[in-house]
Scaffold this active site. Structure first.
Site, PDB file in Angstrom:
ATOM      1  N   HIS A  30       0.825  -1.218   0.000  1.00  0.00           N
ATOM      2  CA  HIS A  30       0.000   0.000   0.000  1.00  0.00           C
ATOM      3  C   HIS A  30       0.856   1.264   0.000  1.00  0.00           C
ATOM      4  O   HIS A  30       0.362   2.346  -0.292  1.00  0.00           O
ATOM      5  CB  HIS A  30      -0.887  -0.019   1.251  1.00  0.00           C
ATOM      6  CG  HIS A  30      -2.311   0.405   1.022  1.00  0.00           C
ATOM      7  ND1 HIS A  30      -2.925   0.451  -0.209  1.00  0.00           N
ATOM      8  CD2 HIS A  30      -3.264   0.805   1.915  1.00  0.00           C
ATOM      9  CE1 HIS A  30      -4.180   0.856  -0.070  1.00  0.00           C
ATOM     10  NE2 HIS A  30      -4.398   1.084   1.207  1.00  0.00           N
ATOM     11  N   ASN A  77      -6.608   6.293   4.401  1.00  0.00           N
ATOM     12  CA  ASN A  77      -8.042   6.540   4.220  1.00  0.00           C
ATOM     13  C   ASN A  77      -8.432   7.994   4.449  1.00  0.00           C
ATOM     14  O   ASN A  77      -9.552   8.383   4.151  1.00  0.00           O
ATOM     15  CB  ASN A  77      -8.856   5.650   5.167  1.00  0.00           C
ATOM     16  CG  ASN A  77      -8.671   4.181   4.870  1.00  0.00           C
ATOM     17  OD1 ASN A  77      -7.981   3.799   3.936  1.00  0.00           O
ATOM     18  ND2 ASN A  77      -9.286   3.344   5.672  1.00  0.00           N
ATOM     19  N   ASP A 102      -0.978   2.291  -5.338  1.00  0.00           N
ATOM     20  CA  ASP A 102      -0.960   0.866  -5.622  1.00  0.00           C
ATOM     21  C   ASP A 102      -2.239   0.464  -6.338  1.00  0.00           C
ATOM     22  O   ASP A 102      -3.298   1.057  -6.122  1.00  0.00           O
ATOM     23  CB  ASP A 102      -0.800   0.068  -4.321  1.00  0.00           C
ATOM     24  CG  ASP A 102      -1.907   0.366  -3.310  1.00  0.00           C
ATOM     25  OD1 ASP A 102      -2.079   1.555  -2.948  1.00  0.00           O
ATOM     26  OD2 ASP A 102      -2.599  -0.577  -2.879  1.00  0.00           O
ATOM     27  N   ASN A 123      -9.454   3.307  -0.837  1.00  0.00           N
ATOM     28  CA  ASN A 123      -9.955   4.328   0.092  1.00  0.00           C
ATOM     29  C   ASN A 123      -9.152   5.624   0.060  1.00  0.00           C
ATOM     30  O   ASN A 123      -9.688   6.695   0.343  1.00  0.00           O
ATOM     31  CB  ASN A 123     -10.015   3.766   1.511  1.00  0.00           C
ATOM     32  CG  ASN A 123     -11.108   2.723   1.659  1.00  0.00           C
ATOM     33  OD1 ASN A 123     -12.154   2.821   1.022  1.00  0.00           O
ATOM     34  ND2 ASN A 123     -10.872   1.724   2.471  1.00  0.00           N
TER      35      ASN A 123
END
Length: 196
Positions: A30, A77, A102, A123
């Site tokens: 991520h 997020n 990603d 997100n």
């Protein structure tokens, strides 16, 4: 800068690498946006410094183009607030924001560039779209593959790259940074022609 097609007149590209801050997340799939942003900071000879937008920012020139590189200090997020804050500070329109992230739907190491589109369950992108008030910003998608078997995608992206993946990671990060440089300097179509 040729990537903008609105009233943005600053001539500056805001390049955002997505990731989660802190050593716990540093090697996660991520966080590949952070890795590319770090490579770009090295290329411009800049160091990330705390910025009032809520991001860490480094400034410089990339292939002759003025750039501000940003990494949010909030969790993935909640990236939207710091990204929108940096865009306001630098007076950059959303169309001139480049987000590196990603992408599960691309094979490992593949780089794809586009403008706009959906968030595909990401997100960080969802937060940015909400905070900018539009999906019409540039995306640099770095493939991390789908998770194996029935592994939850949320768990997969929060795991470190495998040993095999790490052996090629430097090469792929470098190539992604090349794509970002071309995108900022020459625009989307030229970058797509070169890197797709």
């Amino acid at each position: 800068m040729t990537t903008r097609d609105s009233e943005d007149t600053t001539g500056l590209a805001l390049i955002v690498g997505l990731g989660n801050p802190g050593p716990r997340y540093a090697g996660n799939r991520h966080n590949v946006g952070f890795l590319v942003a770090d490579e770009l900071a090295e290329r411009v000879g800049g160091k990330f410094k705390r910025h009032k937008s809520g991001a860490d920012v480094a400034e410089g020139r990339l292939d002759g183009t003025r750039v501000a590189l940003a990494k949010s200090r909030s969790l993935m997020n909640l990236s939207g607030g710091p990204v929108a804050g940096a865009a306001r500070f630098y007076k950059v329109s959303p169309e001139s924001v480049i987000v590196i992230h990603d992408e599960l739907d691309l094979t490992y190491g593949t780089v794809r560039l586009k403008r706009g589109g959906g968030e595909n369950g990401h997100n960080g992108l969802r937060s940015i779209s909400k905070s900018l008030g539009t999906r019409d910003y540039l995306r640099v998608r770095f493939g991390v593959d789908r998770p194996p078997g029935r592994m939850d995608p949320a768990d997969y992206v929060l795991r470190d790259f495998s040993r095999t993946e790490r052996s090629e990671l430097g090469f792929f990060v470098d190539r992604c940074a090349d794509a970002v440089s071309t995108l900022a300097a020459k625009g989307l179509e030229a970058a797509q022609n070169e890197f797709h």
